[in-house]
Write an enzyme that holds these catalytic residues in place. Structure first.
Site, PDB file in Angstrom:
ATOM      1  N   ARG A 115       0.614  -1.335  -0.083  1.00 39.42           N
ATOM      2  CA  ARG A 115       0.012  -0.218  -0.038  1.00 39.42           C
ATOM      3  C   ARG A 115       0.849   1.343  -0.004  1.00 39.42           C
ATOM      4  NH1 ARG A 115      -3.840  -2.476   3.662  1.00 39.42           N
ATOM      5  NH2 ARG A 115      -5.140  -3.789   2.328  1.00 39.42           N
ATOM      6  N   GLU A 159      -3.914  17.490 -10.775  1.00 37.57           N
ATOM      7  CA  GLU A 159      -4.408  17.997 -12.261  1.00 37.57           C
ATOM      8  C   GLU A 159      -5.872  18.112 -12.227  1.00 37.57           C
ATOM      9  OE1 GLU A 159      -2.371  15.995 -15.482  1.00 37.57           O
ATOM     10  OE2 GLU A 159      -4.457  15.574 -16.225  1.00 37.57           O
ATOM     11  N   ARG A 215      -2.262  22.097 -13.903  1.00 34.12           N
ATOM     12  CA  ARG A 215      -1.528  21.080 -14.514  1.00 34.12           C
ATOM     13  C   ARG A 215      -1.882  20.609 -15.642  1.00 34.12           C
ATOM     14  NH1 ARG A 215       1.320  16.184 -11.161  1.00 34.12           N
ATOM     15  NH2 ARG A 215       2.519  15.315 -12.804  1.00 34.12           N
ATOM     16  N   HIS A 268      -0.558  16.121 -25.926  1.00 38.12           N
ATOM     17  CA  HIS A 268      -0.791  14.759 -25.527  1.00 38.12           C
ATOM     18  C   HIS A 268      -2.229  13.947 -25.817  1.00 38.12           C
ATOM     19  CE1 HIS A 268       2.835  15.790 -23.175  1.00 38.12           C
ATOM     20  NE2 HIS A 268       2.648  14.513 -22.536  1.00 38.12           N
ATOM     21  N   HIS A 325      -1.044  10.778 -27.569  1.00 36.12           N
ATOM     22  CA  HIS A 325      -1.289   9.511 -27.067  1.00 36.12           C
ATOM     23  C   HIS A 325      -2.063   8.773 -28.163  1.00 36.12           C
ATOM     24  CE1 HIS A 325      -0.741  10.492 -22.656  1.00 36.12           C
ATOM     25  NE2 HIS A 325       0.354  10.324 -23.052  1.00 36.12           N
ATOM     26  N   HIS A 340       7.371   8.274 -27.491  1.00 32.37           N
ATOM     27  CA  HIS A 340       6.494   9.159 -26.666  1.00 32.37           C
ATOM     28  C   HIS A 340       6.898  10.813 -27.191  1.00 32.37           C
ATOM     29  CE1 HIS A 340       4.051  10.742 -23.600  1.00 32.37           C
ATOM     30  NE2 HIS A 340       5.039  11.443 -23.032  1.00 32.37           N
TER      31      HIS A 340
HETATM   32  P1  NAD Z   1      12.505   4.993 -22.023  1.00 32.72           P
HETATM   33  O1  NAD Z   1      12.551   4.861 -20.705  1.00 32.72           O
HETATM   34  O2  NAD Z   1      12.091   3.704 -22.860  1.00 32.72           O
HETATM   35  O3  NAD Z   1      14.077   5.484 -22.677  1.00 32.72           O
HETATM   36  C1  NAD Z   1      14.450   5.191 -23.869  1.00 32.72           C
HETATM   37  C2  NAD Z   1      15.535   4.351 -24.204  1.00 32.72           C
HETATM   38  O4  NAD Z   1      16.775   4.697 -24.019  1.00 32.72           O
HETATM   39  C3  NAD Z   1      15.339   2.932 -23.589  1.00 32.72           C
HETATM   40  O5  NAD Z   1      15.776   2.013 -24.710  1.00 32.72           O
HETATM   41  C4  NAD Z   1      16.443   2.923 -22.503  1.00 32.72           C
HETATM   42  O6  NAD Z   1      17.198   1.825 -22.334  1.00 32.72           O
HETATM   43  C5  NAD Z   1      17.550   4.010 -23.044  1.00 32.72           C
HETATM   44  N1  NAD Z   1      18.256   4.612 -22.072  1.00 32.72           N
HETATM   45  C6  NAD Z   1      17.786   5.288 -21.022  1.00 32.72           C
HETATM   46  N2  NAD Z   1      18.773   6.018 -20.360  1.00 32.72           N
HETATM   47  C7  NAD Z   1      20.036   5.833 -21.345  1.00 32.72           C
HETATM   48  C8  NAD Z   1      21.113   6.602 -21.340  1.00 32.72           C
HETATM   49  N3  NAD Z   1      21.856   7.418 -20.296  1.00 32.72           N
HETATM   50  N4  NAD Z   1      21.901   6.307 -22.217  1.00 32.72           N
HETATM   51  C9  NAD Z   1      21.750   5.367 -23.291  1.00 32.72           C
HETATM   52  N5  NAD Z   1      20.368   4.836 -23.409  1.00 32.72           N
HETATM   53  C10 NAD Z   1      19.548   5.065 -22.380  1.00 32.72           C
HETATM   54  O7  NAD Z   1      11.684   6.352 -22.721  1.00 32.72           O
HETATM   55  P2  NAD Z   1      11.361   7.635 -21.970  1.00 32.72           P
HETATM   56  O8  NAD Z   1      11.646   8.637 -23.404  1.00 32.72           O
HETATM   57  O9  NAD Z   1      12.528   7.959 -21.068  1.00 32.72           O
HETATM   58  O10 NAD Z   1      10.387   7.553 -21.395  1.00 32.72           O
HETATM   59  C11 NAD Z   1       9.088   7.539 -22.017  1.00 32.72           C
HETATM   60  C12 NAD Z   1       7.962   7.192 -21.105  1.00 32.72           C
HETATM   61  O11 NAD Z   1       7.665   8.110 -20.046  1.00 32.72           O
HETATM   62  C13 NAD Z   1       6.488   6.943 -21.685  1.00 32.72           C
HETATM   63  O12 NAD Z   1       6.049   5.903 -21.397  1.00 32.72           O
HETATM   64  C14 NAD Z   1       5.721   7.969 -21.305  1.00 32.72           C
HETATM   65  O13 NAD Z   1       4.576   7.779 -21.254  1.00 32.72           O
HETATM   66  C15 NAD Z   1       6.470   8.240 -19.869  1.00 32.72           C
HETATM   67  N6  NAD Z   1       6.139   9.707 -19.309  1.00 32.72           N
HETATM   68  C16 NAD Z   1       5.777   9.754 -18.263  1.00 32.72           C
HETATM   69  C17 NAD Z   1       5.389  11.004 -17.689  1.00 32.72           C
HETATM   70  C18 NAD Z   1       5.134  11.247 -16.026  1.00 32.72           C
HETATM   71  O14 NAD Z   1       4.639  12.486 -15.762  1.00 32.72           O
HETATM   72  N7  NAD Z   1       5.152  10.233 -15.375  1.00 32.72           N
HETATM   73  C19 NAD Z   1       5.707  12.279 -18.386  1.00 32.72           C
HETATM   74  C20 NAD Z   1       6.345  11.780 -19.974  1.00 32.72           C
HETATM   75  C21 NAD Z   1       6.351  10.816 -20.182  1.00 32.72           C
HETATM   76  N1  GLY Z   2       3.775  15.075 -17.914  1.00 27.91           N
HETATM   77  C1  GLY Z   2       2.586  15.863 -17.586  1.00 27.91           C
HETATM   78  C2  GLY Z   2       2.478  15.970 -16.166  1.00 27.91           C
HETATM   79  O1  GLY Z   2       3.415  15.615 -15.575  1.00 27.91           O
HETATM   80  O2  GLY Z   2       1.365  16.396 -15.790  1.00 27.91           O
END
Ligand code: NAD
Ligand code: GLY
Length: 371
Positions: A124, A240, A244, A251, A255, A269
């Protein structure tokens, strides 16, 4: 200006620090120790990041006398699913953890979102630390407490708000990031300029190329500025319900594009968000909410950064307007059946609306896809 700096997300008892700078991984143990309640942690990472940075983090935890376990998952968006979530939770539970045992997410947004969601739900609620290693995760996903996994029905549809206890953004890790991933993260930086900081957008027009080419001072400044905006917005609207929402600019389209292209290599993304922001400018200009020169300026910079700016980057069968609208209608932000859109009024100003009728969106998507 590439020296270390710190910000705070001011959320009372859920507030936390964000450290930004070079060489932070080597000091991670000392930085993490005061933020956690147990001298034992579980690091979650992916195979690619493990090869590059796991030893460094593990050694830093050793030096601070923080015992640690390591869980290494496959890289890529496909890991943000129910199967990996279940496996992660069961592996963590099998270690015999307690409520005070923190998880440490070492990696990009995929690892951060998945680990955060596991932390939100295991026993939790466990504490977790974000150690983002992609530009996208450093400027956006590691901060703000949105955790989630994807389902076949769409992106991030199962998740929780659960804030980390600390964020360490070591900009040295960006040196190994592939150029395409770097550009995808840059899209989220551009977003901050477009939603509320026209001066920052102008700075990006002047310095974005240097940042993408590896200028450490430019990277540190852009990460710090982006997180300063994000920390402020999250502190004022954690869940949000208001301000926010502007951070979702690009998006709703993005999305839908990710869902339509199968959450994979066709569109990352950040690339989907870049294209989504361009579509939002086009729609807003078409509806008379935004001047055409502003829309052109925003799209010009996004294209100059090597990011997709028109639907023509996708194969014709992935541009079907009805299919795209169908995905948009499954978004978390649908209210009373109406799609919530963040539309620009200018550079640095957006508004939230549910007033765009589905038929209008369909016409727009058909026209945008035909170009
Ligand atoms: P990811 O985590 O898939 O990383 C991209 C690639 O880069 C992966 O293959 C990883 O292994 C590699 N990688 C990571 N760090 C590295 C480094 N320093 N050197 C070499 N390779 C490296 O993708 P991302 O773009 O970081 O994240 C995308 C995700 O984030 C999506 O699922 C999206 O929905 C989510 N997201 C969440 C929020 C939030 O507020 N929580 C906001 C924006 C995006
Ligand atoms: N990535 C949008 C948010 O965190 O609100």
């Amino acid at each position: 200006m590439s020296g270390e700096s710190a910000l705070r997300v001011a959320l009372d008892e859920r507030g936390y620090d964000i450290h930004i700078g070079a060489g932070l991984l080597a000091r991670a143990g000392d930085l993490i120790a005061p933020a956690i309640r147990h001298r034992r942690a579980v690091i979650v990472t992916d195979e690619t990041v493990a090869k590059l940075y796991l030893r460094q983090l593990a050694a830093a935890l050793d030096r601070a006398a923080i015992a640690h376990h390591e869980i290494i998952l496959p890289p890529g968006e496909g890991t943000k699913d129910f199967a990996h979530y279940a496996r992660l939770c069961e592996t963590v539970l099998a270690l015999g953890i307690e409520r005070a045992t923190p998880l440490i997410a070492l990696g990009g947004g995929v690892i951060g979102d998945l680990t955060g969601f596991a932390a939100a739900t295991l026993l939790r609620g466990l504490d977790y630390v974000q150690v983002p290693t992609t530009l996208l995760a450093q400027v956006d996903s590691a901060v703000g407490g949105k955790t989630a996994i994807d389902t076949p029905q769409g992106k991030n549809l199962v998740g929780a708000f659960h804030q980390p206890v600390l964020v360490l953004a070591d900009i040295d890790t960006l040196a190994t990031l592939p150029a395409r991933e770097l550009r995808a993260g840059y899209a989220e930086i551009v977003k901050y300029g477009l939603v509320r900081e026209p001066a920052f957008f102008a700075w990006l027009e002047a310095n974005g190329a240097a940042l993408l080419a590896g200028d450490a001072a430019a990277r540190a400044y852009a990460v710090r500025t982006s997180l300063g905006i994000k920390a402020h917005v999250v502190a004022s609207d954690e869940r949000e319900t208001g301000e926010r929402q502007i951070l979702n600019f690009g998006h709703s389209f993005g999305h839908a594009l990710e869902a339509e292209t199968g959450f994979g290599a066709t569109l990352l993304h950040g690339e989907a968000v870049a294209l989504g922001m361009c579509l939002a400018y086009d729609l807003s200009a078409r509806l008379g909410h935004c001047a055409v020169p502003d829309a052109d300026r925003a799209k010009r910079h996004i294209a100059a950064a090597g990011l997709p700016s028109t639907l023509s980057v996708l194969p014709a069968e992935r541009r079907d307007p009805a299919a795209l609208l169908g995905h948009m209608r499954k978004d978390k932000k649908v209210r009373g059946g109406r799609v919530t859109l963040i539309l620009p009024r200018a550079i640095g100003e957006v508004f939230v609306t549910q007033e765009v009728a589905p038929e209008t969106l369909l016409d727009f998507l058909a026209a945008a896809g035909a170009q």
